[in-house]
Write a protein that holds these residues in place. Structure first.
Motif, PDB file in Angstrom:
ATOM      1  N   PHE A  11       0.812  -1.219   0.000  1.00 48.24           N
ATOM      2  CA  PHE A  11       0.000   0.000   0.000  1.00 48.24           C
ATOM      3  C   PHE A  11       0.849   1.275   0.000  1.00 48.24           C
ATOM      4  O   PHE A  11       0.333   2.365  -0.200  1.00 48.24           O
ATOM      5  N   PHE A  25     -10.665   4.266  -8.626  1.00 47.94           N
ATOM      6  CA  PHE A  25     -11.318   5.550  -8.372  1.00 47.94           C
ATOM      7  C   PHE A  25     -12.000   6.057  -9.638  1.00 47.94           C
ATOM      8  O   PHE A  25     -11.761   7.179 -10.089  1.00 47.94           O
ATOM      9  N   CYS A  55      -7.734   7.557   5.465  1.00 47.22           N
ATOM     10  CA  CYS A  55      -7.389   6.898   4.184  1.00 47.22           C
ATOM     11  C   CYS A  55      -8.306   7.470   3.107  1.00 47.22           C
ATOM     12  O   CYS A  55      -9.049   6.749   2.445  1.00 47.22           O
ATOM     13  N   CYS A  56      -8.207   8.763   2.928  1.00 51.11           N
ATOM     14  CA  CYS A  56      -9.148   9.490   2.062  1.00 51.11           C
ATOM     15  C   CYS A  56      -8.869   9.325   0.579  1.00 51.11           C
ATOM     16  O   CYS A  56      -9.735   9.616  -0.255  1.00 51.11           O
ATOM     17  N   GLY A  57      -7.653   8.871   0.219  1.00 47.50           N
ATOM     18  CA  GLY A  57      -7.307   8.728  -1.194  1.00 47.50           C
ATOM     19  C   GLY A  57      -7.514  10.039  -1.937  1.00 47.50           C
ATOM     20  O   GLY A  57      -7.202  11.120  -1.431  1.00 47.50           O
ATOM     21  N   LEU A  60     -12.768  11.066  -2.698  1.00 47.23           N
ATOM     22  CA  LEU A  60     -14.108  10.712  -3.188  1.00 47.23           C
ATOM     23  C   LEU A  60     -15.191  10.990  -2.134  1.00 47.23           C
ATOM     24  O   LEU A  60     -16.317  11.350  -2.477  1.00 47.23           O
ATOM     25  N   PHE A  61     -14.846  10.804  -0.856  1.00 49.69           N
ATOM     26  CA  PHE A  61     -15.783  11.134   0.228  1.00 49.69           C
ATOM     27  C   PHE A  61     -15.471  12.494   0.832  1.00 49.69           C
ATOM     28  O   PHE A  61     -16.366  13.206   1.274  1.00 49.69           O
ATOM     29  N   ASP A  76      -4.093  10.553   4.446  1.00 49.85           N
ATOM     30  CA  ASP A  76      -3.688   9.458   3.571  1.00 49.85           C
ATOM     31  C   ASP A  76      -2.163   9.380   3.531  1.00 49.85           C
ATOM     32  O   ASP A  76      -1.472  10.356   3.791  1.00 49.85           O
ATOM     33  N   LEU A  77      -1.691   8.187   3.192  1.00 50.18           N
ATOM     34  CA  LEU A  77      -0.255   7.932   3.096  1.00 50.18           C
ATOM     35  C   LEU A  77       0.313   8.419   1.774  1.00 50.18           C
ATOM     36  O   LEU A  77       1.510   8.630   1.652  1.00 50.18           O
ATOM     37  N   SER A  78      -0.564   8.558   0.782  1.00 49.33           N
ATOM     38  CA  SER A  78      -0.096   8.818  -0.576  1.00 49.33           C
ATOM     39  C   SER A  78      -0.161  10.304  -0.947  1.00 49.33           C
ATOM     40  O   SER A  78      -1.250  10.879  -1.070  1.00 49.33           O
ATOM     41  N   LEU A  81      -2.149  10.930  -4.253  1.00 54.74           N
ATOM     42  CA  LEU A  81      -3.607  10.843  -4.082  1.00 54.74           C
ATOM     43  C   LEU A  81      -4.129  12.066  -3.325  1.00 54.74           C
ATOM     44  O   LEU A  81      -5.190  12.605  -3.644  1.00 54.74           O
ATOM     45  N   MET A 118     -13.520   4.416   4.424  1.00 53.35           N
ATOM     46  CA  MET A 118     -14.448   3.901   3.399  1.00 53.35           C
ATOM     47  C   MET A 118     -13.785   3.082   2.295  1.00 53.35           C
ATOM     48  O   MET A 118     -12.598   3.199   2.043  1.00 53.35           O
ATOM     49  N   THR A 120     -13.115  -0.165   1.771  1.00 52.38           N
ATOM     50  CA  THR A 120     -12.073  -1.162   2.108  1.00 52.38           C
ATOM     51  C   THR A 120     -10.689  -0.526   2.270  1.00 52.38           C
ATOM     52  O   THR A 120      -9.761  -0.776   1.493  1.00 52.38           O
ATOM     53  N   TYR A 124      -5.115  -3.355   6.362  1.00 53.91           N
ATOM     54  CA  TYR A 124      -3.964  -3.367   5.469  1.00 53.91           C
ATOM     55  C   TYR A 124      -2.673  -3.785   6.187  1.00 53.91           C
ATOM     56  O   TYR A 124      -1.765  -4.283   5.561  1.00 53.91           O
TER      57      TYR A 124
HETATM   58  C1  LIG Z   1      -8.995   1.547  -1.450  1.00 53.81           C
HETATM   59  S1  LIG Z   1      -8.343   3.168  -1.246  1.00 53.81           S
HETATM   60  C2  LIG Z   1      -9.774   3.993  -0.653  1.00 53.81           C
HETATM   61  C3  LIG Z   1      -9.650   5.480  -0.626  1.00 53.81           C
HETATM   62  C4  LIG Z   1     -10.886   6.234  -0.127  1.00 53.81           C
HETATM   63  N1  LIG Z   1     -11.242   5.841   1.231  1.00 53.81           N
HETATM   64  C5  LIG Z   1     -12.080   6.059  -1.036  1.00 53.81           C
HETATM   65  O1  LIG Z   1     -13.130   5.651  -0.538  1.00 53.81           O
HETATM   66  O2  LIG Z   1     -11.969   6.344  -2.224  1.00 53.81           O
HETATM   67  C6  LIG Z   1      -7.301   3.003   0.185  1.00 53.81           C
HETATM   68  C7  LIG Z   1      -6.518   4.248   0.558  1.00 53.81           C
HETATM   69  O3  LIG Z   1      -5.792   3.979   1.751  1.00 53.81           O
HETATM   70  C8  LIG Z   1      -4.554   4.660   1.689  1.00 53.81           C
HETATM   71  N2  LIG Z   1      -3.627   4.012   2.643  1.00 53.81           N
HETATM   72  C9  LIG Z   1      -3.100   2.775   2.540  1.00 53.81           C
HETATM   73  N3  LIG Z   1      -2.364   2.496   3.606  1.00 53.81           N
HETATM   74  C10 LIG Z   1      -2.398   3.598   4.405  1.00 53.81           C
HETATM   75  C11 LIG Z   1      -1.816   3.917   5.661  1.00 53.81           C
HETATM   76  N4  LIG Z   1      -1.029   3.055   6.308  1.00 53.81           N
HETATM   77  N5  LIG Z   1      -2.094   5.128   6.205  1.00 53.81           N
HETATM   78  C12 LIG Z   1      -2.879   6.031   5.545  1.00 53.81           C
HETATM   79  N6  LIG Z   1      -3.438   5.762   4.351  1.00 53.81           N
HETATM   80  C13 LIG Z   1      -3.219   4.564   3.786  1.00 53.81           C
HETATM   81  C14 LIG Z   1      -4.136   4.536   0.243  1.00 53.81           C
HETATM   82  O4  LIG Z   1      -3.150   5.475  -0.103  1.00 53.81           O
HETATM   83  C15 LIG Z   1      -5.487   4.738  -0.456  1.00 53.81           C
HETATM   84  O5  LIG Z   1      -5.704   6.080  -0.715  1.00 53.81           O
END
Ligand SMILES: C[S@@+](CC[C@H](N)C(=O)[O-])C[C@H]1O[C@@H](n2cnc3c(N)ncnc32)[C@H](O)[C@@H]1O
Length: 258
Positions: A11, A25, A55-57, A60-61, A76-78, A81, A118, A120, A124
């Motif tokens: 991830f 997305f 984990c907002c990516g 989208l929300f 978010d980590l990314s 994104l 949200m 999934t 992780y």
């Molecule tokens: C499946 S996406 C869902 C994004 C968003 N919640 C949505 O509904 O569109 C998962 C997200 O989790 C983030 N993520 C993964 N591992 C993470 C971590 N350890 N800390 C923060 N964000 C993380 C990813 O970068 C990604 O944006």
């Protein structure tokens, strides 16, 4: 400077989110998220609530929540994104706070009325205790009486599906996804293959799978006092027809000013 460390985990690999972005997305997904925020009874937060989108990516929300008048923080980590989320909020003409951080570390004591996680974005982390720590962080970040919403693919929901390989096409990209359950139904590995013209990409993601009972134990272990489950975004029961596993957990304690 962010407090994100390079874990080497799937991830944290930005190529994964870039290569599979159109499928993860899609415009359809974005419209679904906006609809959920607008209509779902699970998203009826008090006017102007402080909401953490964990984990907002690409937002989208986050963006629809801000459009609904809430004070939203997206974590978010990314960085790429988060940049998309920033662009989305600018285009929508709403202000959001975006933080690059690891869900394993992020906590702001009693700073939020609601936390949402949200599509999934949970389970992780490799170690079970780390996923519990994420729930503990959410508990810390909530005010007493605040709620956490966790939306994942439930173990029971997955067990009902007989399709383990799926094929889809979007914006000229073909995607094959193969799901494998392992570790005695405690984990799911999804192998993804994407083909666009002559360019191919492959990736694997591994997440923990939870039943409602297991997730309840984790939430209670993290300090939540009241936990209920729904099987869809309309607030239906978590039963044999469930499409998602959605936990709504409340932080107990003294509810001030309500
Ligand atoms: C499946 S996406 C869902 C994004 C968003 N919640 C949505 O509904 O569109 C998962 C997200 O989790 C983030 N993520 C993964 N591992 C993470 C971590 N350890 N800390 C923060 N964000 C993380 C990813 O970068 C990604 O944006």
């Amino acid at each position: 400077m962010s407090d994100v460390h390079d874990t080497g985990a799937w991830f944290a690999d930005q190529a994964f989110w870039r290569d599979f972005y159109p499928h993860l997305f899609s415009a359809e997904r974005a419209a679904q998220a906006a609809r959920i925020v607008e209509r779902s009874p699970l998203f009826r937060f008090p006017a102007g609530a402080r909401v953490l989108d964990l984990c907002c990516g690409p937002g989208l929300f986050t963006v629809p929540l801000a459009r609904a008048g809430h004070a939203v923080t997206g974590v978010d980590l990314s960085a790429p994104l988060l940049e998309r989320a920033r662009r989305g909020s600018r285009e929508a003409g709403v202000g959001v706070r975006l933080v690059e951080a690891d869900m394993l570390a992020f906590a702001e004591p009693e700073a939020f009325d609601a936390v949402v996680n949200m599509f999934t974005s949970f389970g992780y982390l490799d170690r079970h205790e780390d996923n519990v720590q994420v729930l503990r962080n959410a508990h810390t970040s909530l005010v007493p009486g605040g709620t956490l919403l966790v939306d994942v693919v439930g173990k029971e929901v997955l067990a009902r599906r007989d399709e383990r390989v799926s094929l889809s096409e979007l914006e000229g990209k073909v995607l094959v996804q193969r799901d494998t359950v392992f570790d005695d139904w405690s984990r799911l590995r999804s192998d993804w293959y994407s083909i666009e013209g002559t360019r191919a990409a492959t990736a694997s993601m591994t997440i923990h799978l939870y039943s409602a009972a297991e997730l309840r134990d984790m939430l209670c272990g993290a300090g939540f006092t009241e936990v209920r489950f729904h099987g869809d975004y309309e607030g239906g029961p978590y039963d044999h027809r469930a499409e998602r596993l959605i936990a709504v957990a409340t932080k107990g304690g003294d509810v001030r000013g309500r």
